[in-house]
Write a protein that holds these residues in place. Structure first.
Motif, PDB file in Angstrom:
ATOM      1  N   SER A  22      -4.462 -10.402  36.349  1.00 40.38           N
ATOM      2  CA  SER A  22      -5.338 -11.277  36.585  1.00 40.38           C
ATOM      3  C   SER A  22      -5.614 -11.660  34.990  1.00 40.38           C
ATOM      4  O   SER A  22      -5.703 -12.822  35.291  1.00 40.38           O
ATOM      5  CB  SER A  22      -6.535 -10.189  35.246  1.00 40.38           C
ATOM      6  OG  SER A  22      -6.342  -9.553  34.343  1.00 40.38           O
ATOM      7  N   GLN A  23      -4.558 -11.807  33.852  1.00 40.77           N
ATOM      8  CA  GLN A  23      -4.212 -12.952  32.793  1.00 40.77           C
ATOM      9  C   GLN A  23      -3.442 -14.063  33.004  1.00 40.77           C
ATOM     10  O   GLN A  23      -3.729 -15.557  33.466  1.00 40.77           O
ATOM     11  CB  GLN A  23      -3.357 -12.276  31.748  1.00 40.77           C
ATOM     12  CG  GLN A  23      -4.379 -11.789  30.723  1.00 40.77           C
ATOM     13  CD  GLN A  23      -3.074 -10.975  29.907  1.00 40.77           C
ATOM     14  OE1 GLN A  23      -2.180 -11.122  29.552  1.00 40.77           O
ATOM     15  NE2 GLN A  23      -3.960 -10.001  28.791  1.00 40.77           N
ATOM     16  N   LEU A  24      -2.364 -13.626  34.429  1.00 42.40           N
ATOM     17  CA  LEU A  24      -1.754 -15.139  34.936  1.00 42.40           C
ATOM     18  C   LEU A  24      -2.775 -15.523  36.193  1.00 42.40           C
ATOM     19  O   LEU A  24      -2.682 -16.629  36.375  1.00 42.40           O
ATOM     20  CB  LEU A  24      -1.151 -14.071  36.358  1.00 42.40           C
ATOM     21  CG  LEU A  24       0.378 -15.265  36.597  1.00 42.40           C
ATOM     22  CD1 LEU A  24       0.897 -16.381  35.398  1.00 42.40           C
ATOM     23  CD2 LEU A  24       1.363 -14.224  37.710  1.00 42.40           C
ATOM     24  N   GLU A  25      -4.104 -14.780  36.349  1.00 45.18           N
ATOM     25  CA  GLU A  25      -4.926 -16.175  37.477  1.00 45.18           C
ATOM     26  C   GLU A  25      -5.547 -16.503  36.707  1.00 45.18           C
ATOM     27  O   GLU A  25      -5.923 -18.146  36.965  1.00 45.18           O
ATOM     28  CB  GLU A  25      -5.041 -14.887  38.261  1.00 45.18           C
ATOM     29  CG  GLU A  25      -4.616 -14.390  39.707  1.00 45.18           C
ATOM     30  CD  GLU A  25      -5.236 -13.059  40.191  1.00 45.18           C
ATOM     31  OE1 GLU A  25      -6.346 -12.607  39.962  1.00 45.18           O
ATOM     32  OE2 GLU A  25      -4.628 -12.302  41.219  1.00 45.18           O
ATOM     33  N   ARG A  26      -6.212 -15.982  35.666  1.00 49.93           N
ATOM     34  CA  ARG A  26      -7.359 -17.037  34.494  1.00 49.93           C
ATOM     35  C   ARG A  26      -6.380 -18.293  33.889  1.00 49.93           C
ATOM     36  O   ARG A  26      -7.073 -19.332  33.751  1.00 49.93           O
ATOM     37  CB  ARG A  26      -7.777 -15.808  33.326  1.00 49.93           C
ATOM     38  CG  ARG A  26      -9.200 -15.335  34.391  1.00 49.93           C
ATOM     39  CD  ARG A  26      -9.225 -14.713  33.326  1.00 49.93           C
ATOM     40  NE  ARG A  26      -8.466 -14.499  31.958  1.00 49.93           N
ATOM     41  CZ  ARG A  26      -8.354 -12.520  31.835  1.00 49.93           C
ATOM     42  NH1 ARG A  26      -9.399 -12.057  32.528  1.00 49.93           N
ATOM     43  NH2 ARG A  26      -7.283 -12.148  30.471  1.00 49.93           N
ATOM     44  N   ASN A  27      -5.215 -18.059  33.375  1.00 47.07           N
ATOM     45  CA  ASN A  27      -4.319 -18.747  33.186  1.00 47.07           C
ATOM     46  C   ASN A  27      -3.931 -19.366  33.341  1.00 47.07           C
ATOM     47  O   ASN A  27      -2.716 -20.823  32.339  1.00 47.07           O
ATOM     48  CB  ASN A  27      -3.921 -17.808  31.514  1.00 47.07           C
ATOM     49  CG  ASN A  27      -5.566 -17.095  30.120  1.00 47.07           C
ATOM     50  OD1 ASN A  27      -5.971 -17.812  30.495  1.00 47.07           O
ATOM     51  ND2 ASN A  27      -4.515 -16.219  29.693  1.00 47.07           N
ATOM     52  N   SER A  28      -3.183 -19.205  34.932  1.00 44.02           N
ATOM     53  CA  SER A  28      -2.092 -20.058  35.178  1.00 44.02           C
ATOM     54  C   SER A  28      -2.062 -21.541  34.852  1.00 44.02           C
ATOM     55  O   SER A  28      -1.294 -22.165  34.921  1.00 44.02           O
ATOM     56  CB  SER A  28      -1.846 -19.448  36.930  1.00 44.02           C
ATOM     57  OG  SER A  28      -3.301 -19.557  37.194  1.00 44.02           O
ATOM     58  N   VAL A  29      -3.660 -22.563  34.951  1.00 40.08           N
ATOM     59  CA  VAL A  29      -3.666 -23.040  34.756  1.00 40.08           C
ATOM     60  C   VAL A  29      -3.751 -23.874  33.990  1.00 40.08           C
ATOM     61  O   VAL A  29      -3.053 -25.321  34.211  1.00 40.08           O
ATOM     62  CB  VAL A  29      -5.489 -23.713  35.559  1.00 40.08           C
ATOM     63  CG1 VAL A  29      -6.191 -25.380  35.468  1.00 40.08           C
ATOM     64  CG2 VAL A  29      -6.059 -23.005  37.441  1.00 40.08           C
ATOM     65  N   SER A  30      -3.748 -23.531  32.472  1.00 35.40           N
ATOM     66  CA  SER A  30      -3.602 -24.135  31.601  1.00 35.40           C
ATOM     67  C   SER A  30      -2.483 -24.179  31.225  1.00 35.40           C
ATOM     68  O   SER A  30      -1.764 -24.559  30.267  1.00 35.40           O
ATOM     69  CB  SER A  30      -4.321 -23.264  30.578  1.00 35.40           C
ATOM     70  OG  SER A  30      -4.095 -22.400  30.501  1.00 35.40           O
ATOM     71  N   LEU A  31      -1.473 -23.217  31.410  1.00 35.69           N
ATOM     72  CA  LEU A  31      -0.049 -22.559  31.059  1.00 35.69           C
ATOM     73  C   LEU A  31       1.226 -24.282  31.721  1.00 35.69           C
ATOM     74  O   LEU A  31       0.586 -24.414  33.098  1.00 35.69           O
ATOM     75  CB  LEU A  31       0.372 -21.511  31.634  1.00 35.69           C
ATOM     76  CG  LEU A  31       0.063 -20.418  31.599  1.00 35.69           C
ATOM     77  CD1 LEU A  31       0.382 -18.674  31.574  1.00 35.69           C
ATOM     78  CD2 LEU A  31       0.614 -20.023  30.028  1.00 35.69           C
ATOM     79  N   SER A  32       2.349 -24.682  30.992  1.00 34.13           N
ATOM     80  CA  SER A  32       2.773 -25.394  31.546  1.00 34.13           C
ATOM     81  C   SER A  32       3.756 -24.699  32.232  1.00 34.13           C
ATOM     82  O   SER A  32       4.118 -23.052  32.737  1.00 34.13           O
ATOM     83  CB  SER A  32       3.879 -25.437  30.050  1.00 34.13           C
ATOM     84  OG  SER A  32       4.949 -24.737  29.917  1.00 34.13           O
ATOM     85  N   GLU A  33       4.429 -25.456  33.720  1.00 33.16           N
ATOM     86  CA  GLU A  33       5.336 -25.046  34.594  1.00 33.16           C
ATOM     87  C   GLU A  33       5.658 -24.095  34.853  1.00 33.16           C
ATOM     88  O   GLU A  33       6.737 -22.801  35.144  1.00 33.16           O
ATOM     89  CB  GLU A  33       6.023 -26.080  35.302  1.00 33.16           C
ATOM     90  CG  GLU A  33       6.499 -25.986  36.435  1.00 33.16           C
ATOM     91  CD  GLU A  33       5.370 -25.343  38.250  1.00 33.16           C
ATOM     92  OE1 GLU A  33       5.741 -24.670  38.675  1.00 33.16           O
ATOM     93  OE2 GLU A  33       4.498 -25.288  37.801  1.00 33.16           O
ATOM     94  N   ALA A  34       7.175 -23.954  33.351  1.00 34.94           N
ATOM     95  CA  ALA A  34       8.049 -23.347  32.680  1.00 34.94           C
ATOM     96  C   ALA A  34       7.231 -21.554  32.137  1.00 34.94           C
ATOM     97  O   ALA A  34       7.860 -20.579  32.555  1.00 34.94           O
ATOM     98  CB  ALA A  34       8.714 -23.459  31.619  1.00 34.94           C
ATOM     99  N   ASP A  35       6.208 -21.486  31.501  1.00 39.89           N
ATOM    100  CA  ASP A  35       5.919 -20.401  30.955  1.00 39.89           C
ATOM    101  C   ASP A  35       5.345 -19.499  32.303  1.00 39.89           C
ATOM    102  O   ASP A  35       5.240 -18.826  32.439  1.00 39.89           O
ATOM    103  CB  ASP A  35       4.532 -20.725  30.278  1.00 39.89           C
ATOM    104  CG  ASP A  35       4.924 -21.343  29.182  1.00 39.89           C
ATOM    105  OD1 ASP A  35       6.491 -20.922  27.883  1.00 39.89           O
ATOM    106  OD2 ASP A  35       4.430 -21.509  27.695  1.00 39.89           O
ATOM    107  N   ARG A  36       3.916 -20.066  33.367  1.00 36.95           N
ATOM    108  CA  ARG A  36       3.465 -19.734  34.421  1.00 36.95           C
ATOM    109  C   ARG A  36       4.633 -19.550  35.551  1.00 36.95           C
ATOM    110  O   ARG A  36       4.415 -17.981  35.759  1.00 36.95           O
ATOM    111  CB  ARG A  36       2.976 -20.609  34.925  1.00 36.95           C
ATOM    112  CG  ARG A  36       2.400 -20.174  36.525  1.00 36.95           C
ATOM    113  CD  ARG A  36       1.954 -21.309  37.337  1.00 36.95           C
ATOM    114  NE  ARG A  36       2.218 -22.438  37.819  1.00 36.95           N
ATOM    115  CZ  ARG A  36       3.118 -21.907  38.328  1.00 36.95           C
ATOM    116  NH1 ARG A  36       3.457 -20.868  39.263  1.00 36.95           N
ATOM    117  NH2 ARG A  36       3.962 -23.780  38.823  1.00 36.95           N
TER     118      ARG A  36
END
Length: 165
Positions: free
Chosen positions: A70-84
């Protein structure tokens, strides 16, 4: 195959066994015995205690996995490509670990359950044999398409098993 058993049983009822005037047949519901008997209830409680810690660990791991997802889904837009990609890899690793532990748990539980069931069936067969000898049954069946309730001795078996420690 089943019709042959019916024919054999019908034939048995016509001819006396062991010198008696009437063949005495009983039926035991093996499923009820392995589900309801006192040794079965004790065995399943023992299994629950034995596997309780691992099951709790699996639930925690599953909850953590859902949280990461759920964190990944919520924050995927705001994360950099590498962090995602890093978080997705962590999620996949955690998911594989959960699946591996879950599979091992299920296999271990099934094996222990089968061991317990074999023990219950062996004990039940000994008790059934004792009842058959004591009450002079000629034949006791544990599987039937139909059994007249008058020949069902399952309750006797359950009572005898309740007395076994």
């Amino acid at each position: 195959m089943r019709w042959m058993i019916v024919v054999v049983l019908a034939g048995l009822s016509c001819f006396p066994l062991s010198g008696s005037a009437q063949t005495r047949i009983g039926f035991v519901n093996a499923e009820r015995v392995t589900r309801e008997s006192a040794p079965a209830v004790r065995a399943f409680k023992r299994l629950e205690r034995e596997f309780e810690k691992r099951q709790t660990e699996l639930r925690k791991l599953e909850t953590g996995l859902q949280s990461v997802q759920s964190q990944l889904e919520r924050n995927s837009v705001s994360l950099s490509e590498a962090d995602r990609r890093t978080r997705e890899r962590e999620f996949l690793d955690l998911s594989r670990e959960f699946q591996r532990k879950d599979r091992a748990f299920r296999e271990d539980y099934a094996q222990r359950q089968n061991e317990e069931l074999i023990g219950i069936q062996d004990l039940a067969n000994r008790v059934i044999s004792q009842i058959a000898e004591r009450e002079r049954y000629d034949l006791i069946l544990q599987e039937a398409v139909y059994a007249n309730p008058e020949i069902d001795i399952t309750e006797k078996v359950l009572k005898a098993l309740a007395e076994v420690k």
